[in-house]
Design a protein around this motif. Structure first.
Motif, PDB file in Angstrom:
ATOM      1  N   LEU A  21      12.325   2.832  -0.397  1.00 47.66           N
ATOM      2  CA  LEU A  21      11.430   2.955   0.622  1.00 47.66           C
ATOM      3  C   LEU A  21       9.997   3.068  -0.431  1.00 47.66           C
ATOM      4  O   LEU A  21       8.958   3.125  -0.071  1.00 47.66           O
ATOM      5  N   ALA A  22       9.869   4.667  -0.193  1.00 49.77           N
ATOM      6  CA  ALA A  22       9.182   5.572  -0.870  1.00 49.77           C
ATOM      7  C   ALA A  22       8.114   4.614  -2.561  1.00 49.77           C
ATOM      8  O   ALA A  22       7.346   5.475  -2.982  1.00 49.77           O
ATOM      9  N   THR A  23       9.438   3.713  -2.967  1.00 49.86           N
ATOM     10  CA  THR A  23       8.006   3.140  -4.763  1.00 49.86           C
ATOM     11  C   THR A  23       7.753   1.743  -3.684  1.00 49.86           C
ATOM     12  O   THR A  23       6.943   1.958  -4.739  1.00 49.86           O
ATOM     13  N   ASP A  24       7.412   1.526  -2.791  1.00 57.00           N
ATOM     14  CA  ASP A  24       7.062   0.475  -2.211  1.00 57.00           C
ATOM     15  C   ASP A  24       6.308   0.535  -1.147  1.00 57.00           C
ATOM     16  O   ASP A  24       5.210   0.042  -0.166  1.00 57.00           O
ATOM     17  N   LEU A  25       5.900   1.753  -0.477  1.00 56.91           N
ATOM     18  CA  LEU A  25       5.164   2.875   0.739  1.00 56.91           C
ATOM     19  C   LEU A  25       4.321   3.638   0.068  1.00 56.91           C
ATOM     20  O   LEU A  25       4.908   4.712  -0.345  1.00 56.91           O
ATOM     21  N   PRO A  26       2.803   3.700   0.824  1.00 57.24           N
ATOM     22  CA  PRO A  26       2.468   4.517   0.427  1.00 57.24           C
ATOM     23  C   PRO A  26       3.296   5.936   1.448  1.00 57.24           C
ATOM     24  O   PRO A  26       3.036   5.993   2.637  1.00 57.24           O
ATOM     25  N   ALA A  27       2.401   7.438   0.837  1.00 61.10           N
ATOM     26  CA  ALA A  27       3.892   7.891   2.212  1.00 61.10           C
ATOM     27  C   ALA A  27       2.560   7.901   3.878  1.00 61.10           C
ATOM     28  O   ALA A  27       3.827   8.192   3.932  1.00 61.10           O
ATOM     29  N   SER A  28       1.921   7.783   4.478  1.00 68.86           N
ATOM     30  CA  SER A  28       1.300   7.557   5.235  1.00 68.86           C
ATOM     31  C   SER A  28       2.491   6.568   5.520  1.00 68.86           C
ATOM     32  O   SER A  28       2.432   6.874   7.186  1.00 68.86           O
ATOM     33  N   VAL A  29       2.657   5.902   5.354  1.00 68.90           N
ATOM     34  CA  VAL A  29       3.307   4.233   6.039  1.00 68.90           C
ATOM     35  C   VAL A  29       4.463   4.638   6.396  1.00 68.90           C
ATOM     36  O   VAL A  29       5.689   4.267   7.196  1.00 68.90           O
ATOM     37  N   LEU A  30       5.380   5.692   4.682  1.00 67.41           N
ATOM     38  CA  LEU A  30       6.887   5.754   5.101  1.00 67.41           C
ATOM     39  C   LEU A  30       6.910   6.896   6.267  1.00 67.41           C
ATOM     40  O   LEU A  30       7.606   6.604   7.075  1.00 67.41           O
ATOM     41  N   ALA A  31       6.160   7.843   6.558  1.00 65.61           N
ATOM     42  CA  ALA A  31       5.900   8.959   7.169  1.00 65.61           C
ATOM     43  C   ALA A  31       6.527   8.385   8.869  1.00 65.61           C
ATOM     44  O   ALA A  31       7.288   8.191   9.553  1.00 65.61           O
ATOM     45  N   ASP A  32       5.134   6.913   8.809  1.00 62.96           N
ATOM     46  CA  ASP A  32       5.542   6.204   9.848  1.00 62.96           C
ATOM     47  C   ASP A  32       6.229   5.111  10.323  1.00 62.96           C
ATOM     48  O   ASP A  32       7.243   5.476  11.604  1.00 62.96           O
ATOM     49  N   PHE A  33       6.783   4.796   9.142  1.00 65.49           N
ATOM     50  CA  PHE A  33       8.309   4.166   9.746  1.00 65.49           C
ATOM     51  C   PHE A  33       9.469   4.486   9.856  1.00 65.49           C
ATOM     52  O   PHE A  33       9.784   4.411  10.696  1.00 65.49           O
ATOM     53  N   THR A  34       9.079   5.829   8.759  1.00 67.95           N
ATOM     54  CA  THR A  34      10.713   6.853   9.266  1.00 67.95           C
ATOM     55  C   THR A  34      10.535   7.856  10.268  1.00 67.95           C
ATOM     56  O   THR A  34      11.598   8.182  10.305  1.00 67.95           O
ATOM     57  N   GLY A  35       9.737   7.854  11.161  1.00 69.88           N
ATOM     58  CA  GLY A  35       9.699   9.070  11.491  1.00 69.88           C
ATOM     59  C   GLY A  35       9.145  10.391  11.627  1.00 69.88           C
ATOM     60  O   GLY A  35      10.014  11.584  11.715  1.00 69.88           O
ATOM     61  N   THR A  36       8.878  10.585   9.995  1.00 63.18           N
ATOM     62  CA  THR A  36       8.983  12.110   9.475  1.00 63.18           C
ATOM     63  C   THR A  36       7.509  11.924   9.630  1.00 63.18           C
ATOM     64  O   THR A  36       7.202  11.438   9.460  1.00 63.18           O
ATOM     65  N   SER A  37       7.617  13.334   8.772  1.00 64.24           N
ATOM     66  CA  SER A  37       6.401  14.411   9.226  1.00 64.24           C
ATOM     67  C   SER A  37       5.840  13.659   7.345  1.00 64.24           C
ATOM     68  O   SER A  37       6.031  13.162   6.445  1.00 64.24           O
ATOM     69  N   ILE A  38       4.335  13.787   7.560  1.00 60.83           N
ATOM     70  CA  ILE A  38       3.839  13.402   6.211  1.00 60.83           C
ATOM     71  C   ILE A  38       3.611  14.431   4.570  1.00 60.83           C
ATOM     72  O   ILE A  38       4.135  13.524   3.654  1.00 60.83           O
ATOM     73  N   SER A  39       4.562  15.387   5.401  1.00 58.43           N
ATOM     74  CA  SER A  39       4.598  16.289   4.164  1.00 58.43           C
ATOM     75  C   SER A  39       5.943  15.821   3.319  1.00 58.43           C
ATOM     76  O   SER A  39       6.276  16.017   2.240  1.00 58.43           O
ATOM     77  N   ARG A  49       8.034   9.407  -7.343  1.00 54.70           N
ATOM     78  CA  ARG A  49       7.043   9.010  -9.305  1.00 54.70           C
ATOM     79  C   ARG A  49       5.869   7.990  -9.375  1.00 54.70           C
ATOM     80  O   ARG A  49       5.379   7.282  -9.861  1.00 54.70           O
ATOM     81  N   ARG A  50       5.571   7.695  -7.438  1.00 56.30           N
ATOM     82  CA  ARG A  50       4.414   6.369  -7.257  1.00 56.30           C
ATOM     83  C   ARG A  50       3.133   6.873  -7.224  1.00 56.30           C
ATOM     84  O   ARG A  50       3.571   7.688  -6.184  1.00 56.30           O
ATOM     85  N   ASP A  51       2.576   6.083  -7.702  1.00 52.56           N
ATOM     86  CA  ASP A  51       0.865   6.679  -7.998  1.00 52.56           C
ATOM     87  C   ASP A  51       0.124   5.649  -6.827  1.00 52.56           C
ATOM     88  O   ASP A  51       0.404   4.648  -7.176  1.00 52.56           O
ATOM     89  N   TRP A  52      -0.389   5.613  -6.017  1.00 52.45           N
ATOM     90  CA  TRP A  52      -0.698   4.833  -4.998  1.00 52.45           C
ATOM     91  C   TRP A  52      -2.324   4.838  -4.990  1.00 52.45           C
ATOM     92  O   TRP A  52      -2.722   3.647  -4.169  1.00 52.45           O
ATOM     93  N   LEU A  53      -3.052   4.815  -5.800  1.00 51.51           N
ATOM     94  CA  LEU A  53      -4.220   4.118  -6.111  1.00 51.51           C
ATOM     95  C   LEU A  53      -5.262   3.340  -5.882  1.00 51.51           C
ATOM     96  O   LEU A  53      -5.944   2.883  -5.495  1.00 51.51           O
TER      97      LEU A  53
END
Length: 62
Positions: A21-39, A49-53
């Motif tokens: 999921l981390a390869t396909d989603l930015p951290a903010s979306v991943l945090a919401d989707f998995t229910g984890t913290s943004i950190s 190692r995915r750049d989301w710019l």
């Protein structure tokens, strides 16, 4: 516990799923989707190692 009795390691599967999921989603979306913290989600995206710019730039142009 039930999965481990059958030789299935749930943590390894969960970690592989988060990495995928981390390869396909930015951290903010991943945090919401998995229910984890943004950190925590940020660490997973760093592992992937995915750049989301490019993603951010495309979202601001909509």
């Amino acid at each position: 516990m039930k999965l481990r009795r059958h030789g299935i390691a749930p943590r390894a599967g969960r970690n592989n799923a988060r990495l995928a999921l981390a390869t396909d989603l930015p951290a903010s979306v991943l945090a919401d989707f998995t229910g984890t913290s943004i950190s925590n989600a940020t660490r997973w995206t760093e592992y992937a190692r995915r750049d989301w710019l490019d993603y951010i730039e495309s979202r601001t142009q909509i």
